[in-house]
Design a protein around this motif. Structure first.
Motif, mmCIF file in Angstrom:
data_model
loop_
_atom_site.group_PDB
_atom_site.id
_atom_site.type_symbol
_atom_site.label_atom_id
_atom_site.label_comp_id
_atom_site.label_asym_id
_atom_site.label_seq_id
_atom_site.Cartn_x
_atom_site.Cartn_y
_atom_site.Cartn_z
ATOM 1 N N UNK A 37 36.641 39.920 46.520
ATOM 2 C CA UNK A 37 37.319 39.668 45.253
ATOM 3 C C UNK A 37 37.191 38.208 44.843
ATOM 4 N N UNK A 38 37.237 38.010 43.511
ATOM 5 C CA UNK A 38 37.208 36.675 42.934
ATOM 6 C C UNK A 38 38.351 36.492 41.963
ATOM 7 N N UNK A 39 38.281 35.430 41.199
ATOM 8 C CA UNK A 39 39.391 35.058 40.316
ATOM 9 C C UNK A 39 39.734 36.144 39.308
ATOM 10 N N UNK A 114 37.792 35.178 47.531
ATOM 11 C CA UNK A 114 37.468 33.795 47.196
ATOM 12 C C UNK A 114 38.679 33.081 46.598
ATOM 13 N N UNK A 115 39.770 33.810 46.399
ATOM 14 C CA UNK A 115 40.966 33.231 45.798
ATOM 15 C C UNK A 115 41.834 32.556 46.847
ATOM 16 N N UNK A 230 29.926 47.989 49.795
ATOM 17 C CA UNK A 230 30.592 46.754 49.382
ATOM 18 C C UNK A 230 31.004 46.872 47.918
ATOM 19 N N UNK A 231 32.290 46.618 47.664
ATOM 20 C CA UNK A 231 32.825 46.612 46.306
ATOM 21 C C UNK A 231 33.175 45.175 45.939
ATOM 22 N N UNK A 232 32.549 44.657 44.892
ATOM 23 C CA UNK A 232 32.840 43.318 44.375
ATOM 24 C C UNK A 232 33.741 43.480 43.161
ATOM 25 N N UNK A 233 34.889 42.811 43.180
ATOM 26 C CA UNK A 233 35.856 42.966 42.099
ATOM 27 C C UNK A 233 36.249 41.610 41.535
ATOM 28 N N UNK A 234 35.828 41.339 40.303
ATOM 29 C CA UNK A 234 36.280 40.159 39.595
ATOM 30 C C UNK A 234 35.664 38.856 40.042
ATOM 31 N N UNK A 235 34.395 38.862 40.407
ATOM 32 C CA UNK A 235 33.710 37.627 40.793
ATOM 33 C C UNK A 235 32.371 37.534 40.084
ATOM 34 N N UNK A 259 32.166 45.195 39.945
ATOM 35 C CA UNK A 259 33.086 45.402 38.826
ATOM 36 C C UNK A 259 33.468 44.031 38.296
ATOM 37 N N UNK A 260 33.016 43.722 37.086
ATOM 38 C CA UNK A 260 33.273 42.394 36.536
ATOM 39 C C UNK A 260 33.030 42.407 35.035
#
Length: 294
Positions: A37-39, A114-115, A230-235, A259-260
Motif C-alpha cells: 500500500x501507498x499514500x 510505504x505509509x 501481489x495486490x498494490x493499493x494506492x501507490x 489499484x490506483x
C-alpha cells in the motif's frame, strides 16, 4: 530510499468498470494476497497523497538537508509539530478495515506499507511491515536513544509556548503524508535535543536519500513470497523501495493487480490494472473474495 524523481507518462487510463472488478475477483479468488500500500489508501482518512493526480507539487526534505543544516531541521520540526497533531487524530478508513478483515479470513498474507501513519495497525492488521518506519517514534542520530513522539511533543510544546495557537490563527497549514505540514514562517521555533547526549533528534522514518534497513526489507520480501499474488493499493510506485516488490512478484510469475488512480511505474508489470479508488475496491474485494485456508 532513492531520490530519483519519476514522472508519470501522459497515459490516460479509463476508470474501472464492473467487468474490470469482476476480472480482479476472478483472478484473486482462492489466492493468499501479499498487499503493498501507498499514500492513496490513506486519502479517505484525510491524509493527502504526494503523487496523486490532483496533488500539488511537493519537495520532501532529504536526509542530507536534515542532518547538514540546522535551519532545515528547525523548519522540519516546526512543520512536523503541527502535522503530528493532525496525524494523531486520523482514523483508519473502510479500506484499511477491509484488509484487516481479509487477513483474518486467510485471504491476506500480510501488508507492506510505504505509509508512516500506522493506520493498518489501528484497523487491526496483524502482519504489517512499515517499510519507511512510522511517525510516532523519534531517534537520536548520535547515541541511538529512541523516544515516543508523544514524549517529544510535550517538550516541543514547553519550548514553544503558544506556537501552535499562533499557527492555527494564521491558518497557514497544509498536512502532508509524512506527518509534516507546510508553514510559512518557522524562524522562531525552538527544537529539542536528545536528553541523553544532546544529539540531533530525527523522526524514525526513512527520508529521501536514506536506505530502508535490510532486516525490514527482508521481512517485506517474506510477505511477498508468502502470497500467491501481489495486490498494490494506492501507490504510484515512483520509488524503488516499493517497485522492487512488484518486480520480484512478476519475476516469480505471480499475478500482480494494481489499484490506483492514475498511472504507476509498475503498470507494465501488472496482470490487471484497476483505475479506481482503493477504499471502494478493497471493500468490494472483502465482500466478494472467499476465505482462504492456511
Amino acid at each position: 530510499m532513492r531520490t530519483t524523481t519519476w514522472q508519470a507518462e501522459p497515459i490516460t487510463r479509463e476508470p474501472a468498470t464492473e467487468e474490470d472488478l469482476d476480472a480482479v475477483v476472478e483472478l484473486l479468488a482462492g489466492r493468499r494476497l501479499a498487499v503493498l500500500t501507498g499514500a492513496g489508501i490513506s486519502t479517505d482518512s484525510g491524509i493527502p497523497d504526494y503523487r496523486g493526480p490532483d496533488s500539488p507539487p511537493r519537495n520532501p526534505m532529504t536526509y542530507q538537508q536534515f542532518v547538514g543544516d540546522p535551519a532545515f531541521r528547525r523548519h522540519y520540526w516546526a512543520r512536523n509539530h503541527v502535522g503530528w497533531h493532525h496525524m494523531t487524530a486520523t482514523e483508519p478508513n473502510a479500506g484499511h478495515r477491509a484488509l484487516a478483515a481479509l487477513e483474518q479470513r486467510g485471504a491476506v498474507a500480510g501488508v507492506v506499507t510505504q505509509n508512516v501513519d500506522l493506520l493498518h495497525e489501528a484497523a487491526g492488521s496483524r502482519r504489517v511491515v512499515d517499510l519507511h518506519g512510522h511517525y510516532n517514534e523519534v531517534v537520536c542520530l548520535q547515541c541511538g536513544t529512541t523516544v515516543t513522539r508523544t514524549e517529544l511533543d510535550a517538550r516541543l510544546t514547553a519550548l514553544n509556548p503558544g506556537w501552535l495557537e499562533r499557527v492555527e490563527e494564521v491558518g497557514d497549514v497544509e498536512i502532508a503524508p509524512d506527518a509534516d505540514a507546510v508553514i510559512a514562517a518557522t524562524e522562531d521555533f525552538v527544537i529539542a535535543a536528545c536528553e541523553v547526549c544532546g544529539g540531533v533528534l530525527k523522526p524514525n522514518i526513512v527520508y529521501f536519500g536514506e536506505n530502508v534497513p535490510r532486516e525490514r526489507v527482508a521481512r517485506a520480501f517474506e510477505i511477498v513470497d508468502d502470497g500467491d499474488a501481489l495486490l498494490v493499493a494506492g501507490s504510484s510506485l515512483a520509488v524503488m523501495s516499493g517497485l522492487r516488490f512488484v518486480r520480484h512478484a512478476a519475476r516469480e510469475g505471480k499475478p500482480v493487480v494494481v489499484v490506483n488512480r492514475g498511472v504507476t511505474r509498475g503498470d507494465a508489470l501488472a496482470t490487471v490494472l484497476l483505475h479506481a479508488g482503493t477504499t471502494e475496491t478493497l471493500v468490494e474485494l472483502d465482500r466478494r473474495l472467499p476465505d482462504v485456508e492456511s
